[in-house]
Motif scaffolding. Structure first.
Motif, PDB file in Angstrom:
ATOM      1  N   PHE A  82       0.936  -1.140   0.019  1.00 39.99           N
ATOM      2  CA  PHE A  82      -0.021  -0.046   0.086  1.00 39.99           C
ATOM      3  C   PHE A  82       0.839   1.434   0.048  1.00 39.99           C
ATOM      4  O   PHE A  82       0.634   2.203  -0.528  1.00 39.99           O
ATOM      5  N   MET A  83       2.159   1.214   0.426  1.00 44.60           N
ATOM      6  CA  MET A  83       2.984   2.440   0.431  1.00 44.60           C
ATOM      7  C   MET A  83       3.650   2.591  -0.791  1.00 44.60           C
ATOM      8  O   MET A  83       4.216   3.560  -0.791  1.00 44.60           O
ATOM      9  N   VAL A  84       3.557   1.666  -1.861  1.00 43.21           N
ATOM     10  CA  VAL A  84       4.122   1.698  -2.915  1.00 43.21           C
ATOM     11  C   VAL A  84       2.830   2.160  -3.986  1.00 43.21           C
ATOM     12  O   VAL A  84       2.958   3.195  -4.444  1.00 43.21           O
ATOM     13  N   THR A  85       2.051   1.254  -4.316  1.00 41.09           N
ATOM     14  CA  THR A  85       0.619   1.617  -4.975  1.00 41.09           C
ATOM     15  C   THR A  85      -0.399   1.267  -4.363  1.00 41.09           C
ATOM     16  O   THR A  85      -0.665  -0.103  -4.102  1.00 41.09           O
ATOM     17  N   PRO A  86      -1.370   2.104  -3.887  1.00 38.72           N
ATOM     18  CA  PRO A  86      -2.396   1.721  -3.005  1.00 38.72           C
ATOM     19  C   PRO A  86      -3.626   0.861  -3.844  1.00 38.72           C
ATOM     20  O   PRO A  86      -3.606   0.813  -4.955  1.00 38.72           O
ATOM     21  N   TYR A  87      -4.673   0.441  -3.116  1.00 42.11           N
ATOM     22  CA  TYR A  87      -5.727  -0.312  -3.557  1.00 42.11           C
ATOM     23  C   TYR A  87      -6.894   0.133  -3.016  1.00 42.11           C
ATOM     24  O   TYR A  87      -6.770   0.392  -1.681  1.00 42.11           O
ATOM     25  N   GLU A  88      -7.956  -0.228  -3.377  1.00 40.14           N
ATOM     26  CA  GLU A  88      -9.266   0.098  -2.809  1.00 40.14           C
ATOM     27  C   GLU A  88      -9.799  -0.578  -1.647  1.00 40.14           C
ATOM     28  O   GLU A  88     -10.339  -0.143  -0.743  1.00 40.14           O
ATOM     29  N   GLY A  89      -9.338  -1.842  -1.467  1.00 39.37           N
ATOM     30  CA  GLY A  89      -9.872  -2.654  -0.565  1.00 39.37           C
ATOM     31  C   GLY A  89      -9.232  -2.042   0.754  1.00 39.37           C
ATOM     32  O   GLY A  89     -10.005  -2.205   1.950  1.00 39.37           O
ATOM     33  N   TYR A  90      -8.041  -1.544   0.804  1.00 39.22           N
ATOM     34  CA  TYR A  90      -7.550  -1.034   2.365  1.00 39.22           C
ATOM     35  C   TYR A  90      -8.379   0.017   2.392  1.00 39.22           C
ATOM     36  O   TYR A  90      -8.629   0.218   3.762  1.00 39.22           O
ATOM     37  N   VAL A  91      -8.792   1.020   1.690  1.00 41.60           N
ATOM     38  CA  VAL A  91      -9.537   2.298   1.795  1.00 41.60           C
ATOM     39  C   VAL A  91     -10.938   1.812   2.543  1.00 41.60           C
ATOM     40  O   VAL A  91     -11.479   2.210   3.390  1.00 41.60           O
ATOM     41  N   GLU A  92     -11.570   0.569   1.806  1.00 39.68           N
ATOM     42  CA  GLU A  92     -12.891   0.241   2.249  1.00 39.68           C
ATOM     43  C   GLU A  92     -12.854  -0.367   3.597  1.00 39.68           C
ATOM     44  O   GLU A  92     -13.725  -0.155   4.259  1.00 39.68           O
ATOM     45  N   VAL A  93     -11.781  -1.007   4.093  1.00 37.29           N
ATOM     46  CA  VAL A  93     -11.654  -1.501   5.226  1.00 37.29           C
ATOM     47  C   VAL A  93     -11.755  -0.464   6.403  1.00 37.29           C
ATOM     48  O   VAL A  93     -12.372  -0.417   7.323  1.00 37.29           O
ATOM     49  N   CYS A  94     -10.903   0.640   5.943  1.00 29.05           N
ATOM     50  CA  CYS A  94     -10.630   1.954   6.968  1.00 29.05           C
ATOM     51  C   CYS A  94     -12.191   2.514   7.087  1.00 29.05           C
ATOM     52  O   CYS A  94     -12.643   2.971   8.105  1.00 29.05           O
ATOM     53  N   GLU A  95     -12.909   2.599   5.640  1.00 29.17           N
ATOM     54  CA  GLU A  95     -14.332   3.093   5.925  1.00 29.17           C
ATOM     55  C   GLU A  95     -15.283   2.285   6.863  1.00 29.17           C
ATOM     56  O   GLU A  95     -16.063   2.825   7.521  1.00 29.17           O
ATOM     57  N   GLN A  96     -15.224   0.972   6.615  1.00 33.42           N
ATOM     58  CA  GLN A  96     -15.786  -0.076   7.636  1.00 33.42           C
ATOM     59  C   GLN A  96     -15.558   0.161   9.077  1.00 33.42           C
ATOM     60  O   GLN A  96     -16.468   0.487   9.974  1.00 33.42           O
TER      61      GLN A  96
END
Ligand SMILES: *Cc1c(COP(=O)(O)O)cnc(C)c1O
Length: 446
Positions: free
Chosen positions: A93-107
């Motif tokens: 995630f520190m190189v190129t991010p992805y949506e799943g990480y953001v979705e988990v943080c939203e949850q």
């Protein structure tokens, strides 16, 4: 996905011959420091059942230590994680991010207590989340001291060993430990000298007095507590204790951290155990139940605290791995769809009812000194008959008798005398009752 029949089946000795063979191989090559509660090798697991390599089916009252709340092969977890595996396994995630990480943080922002602005950072293990909570609290407050509690457990890394109360097996020989960690009393109702009814007020007063006198509140970055203490013996701090400590933290600019790694994600019948007394922590650490068995952890909290760390100061190569994030989204979906909070509350009702019955009707029922816990985080504390003296031998003997009959139970507690029950929240009620029958019979064998 394979559907595992939800029935107990014991067809060999436990462990059986194939497990014994694998255990011999394991002892040759796996470090002795890594132990196993029951050296039965797993072939598959799901729902409330663990099937071993000899074809035995054990009723699972451990959930891999409160991890597989949705089961060890939950449909949504398997589906989402498999799809993610096929797309990509890792970018960092520190190189190129992805949506799943953001979705988990939203949850996490949605599910954790409080309606303030929240942010999260994702990691791999519980210990890593706790370490990062300390980093964040320190940089935010520009203070160094960390306050933890008697009977607390926070992990096995160097800093979290220092935060953990119990010496054997977690700390013995592994020091020196990190500095600026201070331990204060917790309201352990069953063992509070003046009685459970006084524990909340007296223990919080003592803890606060010690912080003021021994550390100085102005030096404290964080107070870290498990809202229900896990490894320490499933201790629910007596009512009033947590609110008093949280208020003290607030009044003194101290970051209040709820370590919900074991108690979170529906385990106690609420999304988070601190909701029980309406506590809104500044930071909350989660792991275990979060991702249906995949390794993921998080620190979630007030946006202004979480944003105190400079860019690049938090993270890790694998933190918030995309497959683990997909698993978490599947697990959270399952928790919502199956109302696992409701399931956990029902498990409490069934288990506490049956355990109280055992306490009153069995010949040796009086060795059950205390029945406690919430939701599907239930324990019995075992004592010498007619006293409160801990009886770790009884706990070990009961666990052994259950294992022999195909019911996996775990022990815990500072004195090793607590039998704890952490069934998957999806366990069928018949299976749960059958496990309780086996526990009841075990009392006759010790
Ligand atoms: C298990 C646990 C940890 C440590 O988590 P790991 O994933 O084993 O590092 C920390 N805090 C609590 C309350 C736990 O139960």
């Amino acid at each position: 996905m394979t559907e595992i029949p939800q029935e107990r089946r014991v067809v060999t000795a436990i462990p059986g011959p194939k497990s014994v063979e694998l255990q011999a191989r394991r002892l040759e090559t796996v470090a002795a420091g890594v132990g196993s509660t029951l050296p039965v090798f797993t072939a598959r697991a799901g729902g409330g059942i663990i099937e071993d390599v000899d074809g035995n089916r054990l009723i699972d009252l451990g959930s891999g230590i409160a991890v597989t709340s949705v089961g060890a092969s939950a449909e949504a977890v398997v589906r989402r994680a498999s799809a993610q595996l096929a797309d990509f396994t890792h970018t960092c995630f520190m190189v190129t991010p992805y949506e799943g990480y953001v979705e988990v943080c939203e949850q996490l922002a949605e599910l954790t207590p409080g309606d303030h602005a929240k942010k999260s950072a994702l990691f791999n293990s519980g210990a890593e989340a706790v370490e990062n909570a300390v980093k964040i609290a320190r940089i935010h407050t520009k203070r160094t001291a960390v306050v933890v509690f008697d009977h607390g457990y926070h992990g096995r890394t160097n800093l979290t060993m220092a935060l953990t109360a119990k010496n054997m097996p977690y700390k013995q020989g592994f020091g020196p430990f990190a500095p600026e960690v201070y331990r204060v009393p917790v309201a352990y109702g069953y063992r509070w000298p003046t009685g459970a009814e006084n524990a909340g007020a007296e223990a919080s007063a003592q803890a606060i007095d010690q912080i003021n006198k021994q550390i100085g509140a102005e030096n404290v970055a964080a107070i870290i507590i498990e809202p229900v203490l896990g490894e320490g013996g499933f201790i629910e701090p007596a009512k009033g204790f947590l609110p008093a400590i949280a208020q003290f933290a607030k009044d003194n600019g101290i970051v209040f951290v709820a370590d919900e790694i074991q108690s979170g994600f529906c385990r106690t019948g609420q999304w988070f155990a601190c909701e029980d007394e309406g506590i809104v922590p500044d930071l909350i650490t989660t792991a275990k139940g979060i991702a249906g068995g995949l390794p993921l952890s998080a620190v979630t909290g007030r946006a202004e605290i979480m944003d105190s760390a400079h860019s690049g100061g938090l993270g890790g190569t694998y933190g918030g791995n995309p497959v683990a994030c997909a698993g978490a989204l599947g697990a959270i979906e399952t928790m919502r769809e199956l109302d696992l909070n409701g399931k956990a509350r029902r498990i409490e009702e069934v288990m506490k009812g049956r355990l109280a019955e055992m306490q009153s009707k069995l010949d040796n029922g009086d060795i059950i000194g205390d029945i406690r816990g919430r939701g599907a985080m239930i324990a019995i504390e075992l004592v010498q008959s007619g006293t409160k003296d801990p009886d770790p031998q009884a706990a070990a003997a009961l666990a052994k008798a259950c294992h022999a009959e195909g019911v996996l139970v775990l022990t815990c507690g500072t004195y090793g005398n607590v039998l704890r029950f952490l069934p998957p929240l999806v366990i069928g009620e018949d299976l749960l009752n059958e496990a309780l029958d086996v526990i009841e019979q075990a009392f006759g064998r010790i």
